[in-house]
Each structure stands twice: as structure tokens, then as C-alpha cells.
Design a protein around this motif. Structure first.
Motif, PDB file in Angstrom:
ATOM      1  N   UNK A   9       0.831  -1.208   0.000  1.00 15.63           N
ATOM      2  CA  UNK A   9       0.000   0.000   0.000  1.00 15.63           C
ATOM      3  C   UNK A   9       0.868   1.261   0.000  1.00 15.63           C
ATOM      4  N   UNK A  10       0.489   2.186  -0.886  1.00 17.75           N
ATOM      5  CA  UNK A  10       1.175   3.486  -0.940  1.00 17.75           C
ATOM      6  C   UNK A  10       0.159   4.602  -1.017  1.00 17.75           C
ATOM      7  N   UNK A  11       0.453   5.683  -0.331  1.00 11.70           N
ATOM      8  CA  UNK A  11      -0.320   6.896  -0.528  1.00 11.70           C
ATOM      9  C   UNK A  11       0.641   8.070  -0.561  1.00 11.70           C
ATOM     10  N   UNK A  12       0.722   8.673  -1.733  1.00 11.55           N
ATOM     11  CA  UNK A  12       1.564   9.858  -1.899  1.00 11.55           C
ATOM     12  C   UNK A  12       0.654  11.068  -2.075  1.00 11.55           C
ATOM     13  N   UNK A  13       0.889  12.087  -1.277  1.00  8.53           N
ATOM     14  CA  UNK A  13       0.127  13.334  -1.465  1.00  8.53           C
ATOM     15  C   UNK A  13       0.960  14.276  -2.322  1.00  8.53           C
ATOM     16  N   UNK A  14       0.359  14.837  -3.370  1.00  7.08           N
ATOM     17  CA  UNK A  14       1.121  15.801  -4.164  1.00  7.08           C
ATOM     18  C   UNK A  14       1.344  17.101  -3.387  1.00  7.08           C
ATOM     19  N   UNK A  15       2.481  17.687  -3.563  1.00  6.21           N
ATOM     20  CA  UNK A  15       2.749  19.013  -2.999  1.00  6.21           C
ATOM     21  C   UNK A  15       2.562  20.004  -4.149  1.00  6.21           C
ATOM     22  N   UNK A  16       1.519  20.812  -4.053  1.00  2.00           N
ATOM     23  CA  UNK A  16       1.226  21.752  -5.137  1.00  2.00           C
ATOM     24  C   UNK A  16       1.626  23.152  -4.721  1.00  2.00           C
ATOM     25  N   UNK A  17       2.335  23.816  -5.595  1.00  5.78           N
ATOM     26  CA  UNK A  17       2.792  25.162  -5.269  1.00  5.78           C
ATOM     27  C   UNK A  17       2.671  26.086  -6.464  1.00  5.78           C
ATOM     28  N   UNK A  18       2.710  27.360  -6.181  1.00  9.44           N
ATOM     29  CA  UNK A  18       2.825  28.360  -7.239  1.00  9.44           C
ATOM     30  C   UNK A  18       1.505  28.684  -7.905  1.00  9.44           C
ATOM     31  N   UNK A  19       1.554  29.669  -8.782  1.00 13.90           N
ATOM     32  CA  UNK A  19       0.371  30.195  -9.448  1.00 13.90           C
ATOM     33  C   UNK A  19      -0.387  29.114 -10.206  1.00 13.90           C
ATOM     34  N   UNK A  20       0.343  28.231 -10.859  1.00 14.98           N
ATOM     35  CA  UNK A  20      -0.308  27.192 -11.653  1.00 14.98           C
ATOM     36  C   UNK A  20      -0.574  25.929 -10.846  1.00 14.98           C
ATOM     37  N   UNK A  21      -0.313  26.034  -9.534  1.00 15.79           N
ATOM     38  CA  UNK A  21      -0.563  24.902  -8.646  1.00 15.79           C
ATOM     39  C   UNK A  21       0.112  23.642  -9.163  1.00 15.79           C
ATOM     40  N   UNK A  22       1.311  23.835  -9.653  1.00 18.00           N
ATOM     41  CA  UNK A  22       2.045  22.717 -10.241  1.00 18.00           C
ATOM     42  C   UNK A  22       2.549  21.778  -9.156  1.00 18.00           C
ATOM     43  N   UNK A  23       2.511  20.493  -9.437  1.00 19.66           N
ATOM     44  CA  UNK A  23       2.998  19.517  -8.474  1.00 19.66           C
ATOM     45  C   UNK A  23       4.522  19.585  -8.372  1.00 19.66           C
ATOM     46  N   UNK A  24       4.979  19.843  -7.147  1.00 15.51           N
ATOM     47  CA  UNK A  24       6.416  20.023  -6.911  1.00 15.51           C
ATOM     48  C   UNK A  24       7.082  18.748  -6.408  1.00 15.51           C
ATOM     49  N   UNK A  25       6.259  17.774  -6.131  1.00 16.49           N
ATOM     50  CA  UNK A  25       6.819  16.550  -5.555  1.00 16.49           C
ATOM     51  C   UNK A  25       5.748  15.868  -4.742  1.00 16.49           C
ATOM     52  N   UNK A  26       6.142  14.885  -3.963  1.00 13.55           N
ATOM     53  CA  UNK A  26       5.159  14.115  -3.219  1.00 13.55           C
ATOM     54  C   UNK A  26       5.585  13.898  -1.777  1.00 13.55           C
ATOM     55  N   UNK A  27       4.592  13.906  -0.893  1.00 16.97           N
ATOM     56  CA  UNK A  27       4.834  13.442   0.474  1.00 16.97           C
ATOM     57  C   UNK A  27       4.493  11.960   0.483  1.00 16.97           C
ATOM     58  N   UNK A  28       5.449  11.132   0.799  1.00 15.55           N
ATOM     59  CA  UNK A  28       5.196   9.690   0.833  1.00 15.55           C
ATOM     60  C   UNK A  28       4.624   9.319   2.203  1.00 15.55           C
ATOM     61  N   UNK A  29       3.325   9.624   2.383  1.00 10.43           N
ATOM     62  CA  UNK A  29       2.694   9.440   3.692  1.00 10.43           C
ATOM     63  C   UNK A  29       2.652   7.961   4.067  1.00 10.43           C
ATOM     64  N   UNK A  30       2.321   7.124   3.086  1.00 16.62           N
ATOM     65  CA  UNK A  30       2.375   5.673   3.279  1.00 16.62           C
ATOM     66  C   UNK A  30       3.221   5.135   2.142  1.00 16.62           C
TER      67      UNK A  30
END
Ligand code: ADP
Ligand code: ADP
Length: 244
Positions: A9-30
Motif C-alpha cells: 500500500x502506498x499513498x503519496x500526497x502531491x505538494x502543489x505550489x505556485x500560481x499554476x498549482x504545479x505539483x512540486x513533488x510528493x509526500x510519501x505518507x504511506x
């Protein structure tokens, strides 16, 4: 015999930043965890705040969607179900939250709160549901006269009893208890834990008990998985817990 088998099982939350809400990476929560839970067992999931316990608990019911992995519940991989089918399946898998206040609708009486899951799942007629609500109140030690009250009229411990009663309303097989006593006074914690243990005996429930503090779950769990930074680093059984 296992009731639940979780594979990779994996759950990655995207980290969205900036004006275009671009995905900057992921938090590997699980981050790639596997474990199985036997029928009738109390399986502890412990670890410090932020290690991914809640994300795991919620992913198991698909209250949040896992990024990857398989969740076999009674021989069926529930990650493959449509949301509609999953909602039906949740009759058998319920969750109890840390703060029952935030998950109990303040506008509804306890009667209505306990009846709601049965209405949603089309269980019984009005009369049968009323009788079922009274039984639930009885089982968790709430006075029938209090069924017409609203959540804010109860103490924390009583609210958690309501949360537990609601989780039991559909006669589930598995209950995921996400820090169910962490918000309660220490004196009340043991009452709620004892209640949960009694209910387990009576209804043959299987528990996944989430806690940040090992001391809370140590006495009640058959096995405990320790999480750290999204991973399970150790699974220990009861005998070993008592030795330490
Ligand atoms: P725990 O229950 O062990 O405290 P959580 O599962 O709540 O851990 O959180 C695990 C990690 O995922 C933490 O880094 C947390 O900040 C992050 N996280 C949790 N929920 C979200 C979310 N909805 N969006 C982004 N990150 C989240
Ligand atoms: P929290 O306040 O801890 O974030 P929420 O009240 O937002 O929790 O509930 C999260 C989700 O779980 C919501 O979609 C809610 O409808 C659902 N939910 C609440 N209680 C239960 C339950 N007993 N069983 C299954 N799902 C539930």
C-alpha cells in the motif's frame, strides 16, 4: 485466518505550489506497507505523529484513495471496486475517529445520528431502525432518554460512545479505531477501551487500533505494527510486548 491483507500500500500526497498549482513533488505518507489482520484480532498501528497511521486507516476504507497497492478484505481486492460498490462494502468496515465531535453532525439528535447509517444502507423500516437504535444505545451504555439530545450536550467520553455506536450500527466485521481515546481524559480512556473490548467479544469484531502511544494499545493488542516515516518497521506480538 486473515480478514484483511494489505499488500504494498502506498499513498503519496502531491505538494502543489505556485500560481499554476504545479505539483512540486510528493509526500510519501504511506510508502509501501504490507500486513495482514486475522479474524477477531486487535491489530495495533503505532508510531509518532505524522508517520502515516491515519492515512493508512483511511486508505483501507478508501475514504482517501490509495496511490498503489492491494487491499484484500475477505478474499476480495477492494481497491478494484467502483465507488458505489465500495460504499456498499463499507457496511462491513467502519471507522471511529479520535474526535467524535467533528464527525457527529451537530444539527442531528443522537437518535438520528445512529439511524443515519441504516437509512443510507436501506436497513429495516422506521420501526425496526428505532428499535435498533435503542439496542445500540444500550450496548454502549447511553440512556435512552438521551437519544433526543444533540452531540454538544454530551461529555467527550459519551460522545465517543456515540461514535462507537454509530460504527456498530451496520454490524461491521472490521472497525478501524483512529486514536479513539487520545482526546479523552485518562480516567475515561480505560472506560472506552474496556467498552471496545467487551464489544469485540460480544460481536466477534476485528480491530485495527491506531495510537501514537504504545502504552495505550499494549494491553489490548494481539500484535502491533510500528510505523516510521510511512513504513512499517516492525511487527511485534503480544508476548514480546509484555516482556519489554
Ligand atoms: P499520523 O496519523 O501518523 O499522524 P498522517 O497519516 O496524518 O500521520 O500523515 C502522514 C503524512 O502525510 C504527514 O507528513 C502529513 O503531514 C501528510 N498528510 C496527511 N494528510 C495530508 C493531506 N490531505 N495532504 C497532504 N499531506 C497530508
Ligand atoms: P475528521 O473530522 O476526523 O477529519 P470527518 O468527519 O471529516 O473526519 O470524516 C471523514 C470521512 O469519513 C467523511 O467522508 C465521513 O462521511 C466519513 N465517515 C464518518 N464516520 C464514518 C464511519 N463511522 N464509517 C465510515 N465513514 C465515516
Amino acid at each position: 485466518e486473515s480478514l484483511l491483507e494489505v499488500k504494498n500500500l502506498k499513498k503519496y500526497y502531491p505538494i502543489n505550489k505556485g500560481f499554476f498549482n504545479k505539483t512540486q513533488g510528493f509526500i510519501k505518507a504511506v510508502d509501501d506497507i504490507s500486513f495482514s489482520v486475522n479474524k477477531g484480532e486487535t491489530f495495533g498501528l503505532v508510531g509518532e505523529s505524522g508517520c502515516g497511521k491515519s492515512t493508512t486507516g483511511r486508505s483501507l476504507l478508501r475514504l482517501i484513495e490509495p496511490t498503489a497497492g492491494e487491499i484484500w478484505f475477505e478474499g476480495q481486492d477492494i481497491t478494484k471496486l467502483s465507488m458505489e460498490e465500495m460504499r456498499r462494502r463499507r457496511r462491513e468496515m467502519q471507522i471511529v475517529f479520535q474526535d467524535p465531535f467533528s464527525s457527529l453532525d451537530p444539527r442531528n439528535t443522537v437518535q438520528r445520528i445512529l439511524e443515519e447509517p441504516m437509512i443510507v444502507h436501506g436497513v429495516g423500516d422506521a420501526k425496526q431502525r428505532r428499535a435498533a437504535v435503542e439496542r445500540l444505545a444500550d450496548v454502549v451504555g447511553l440512556a435512552k432518554a438521551h437519544l433526543q439530545r444533540y452531540p454538544h450536550q454530551f461529555s467527550g467520553g459519551q460522545r465517543q460512545r456515540i461514535g462507537i455506536a454509530r460504527a456498530l450500527a451496520l454490524q461491521p466485521k472490521l472497525i478501524i479505531a483512529d486514536e479513539p481515546v487520545s482526546a479523552l481524559d485518562v480516567s475515561i480512556q480505560s472506560q472506552v477501551i474496556n467498552l471496545m473490548q467487551d464489544l469485540q467479544q460480544e460481536f466477534g469484531l476485528t480491530y485495527i487500533f491506531i495510537a501514537h502511544d504504545l502504552s495505550v494499545v499494549k494491553h489490548i493488542c494481539d500484535r502491533v505494527a510500528v510505523m516510521y516515516l510511512g513504513r512499517i518497521v516492525e511487527v511485534t506480538d503480544k508476548h514480546k510486548l509484555y516482556d519489554e
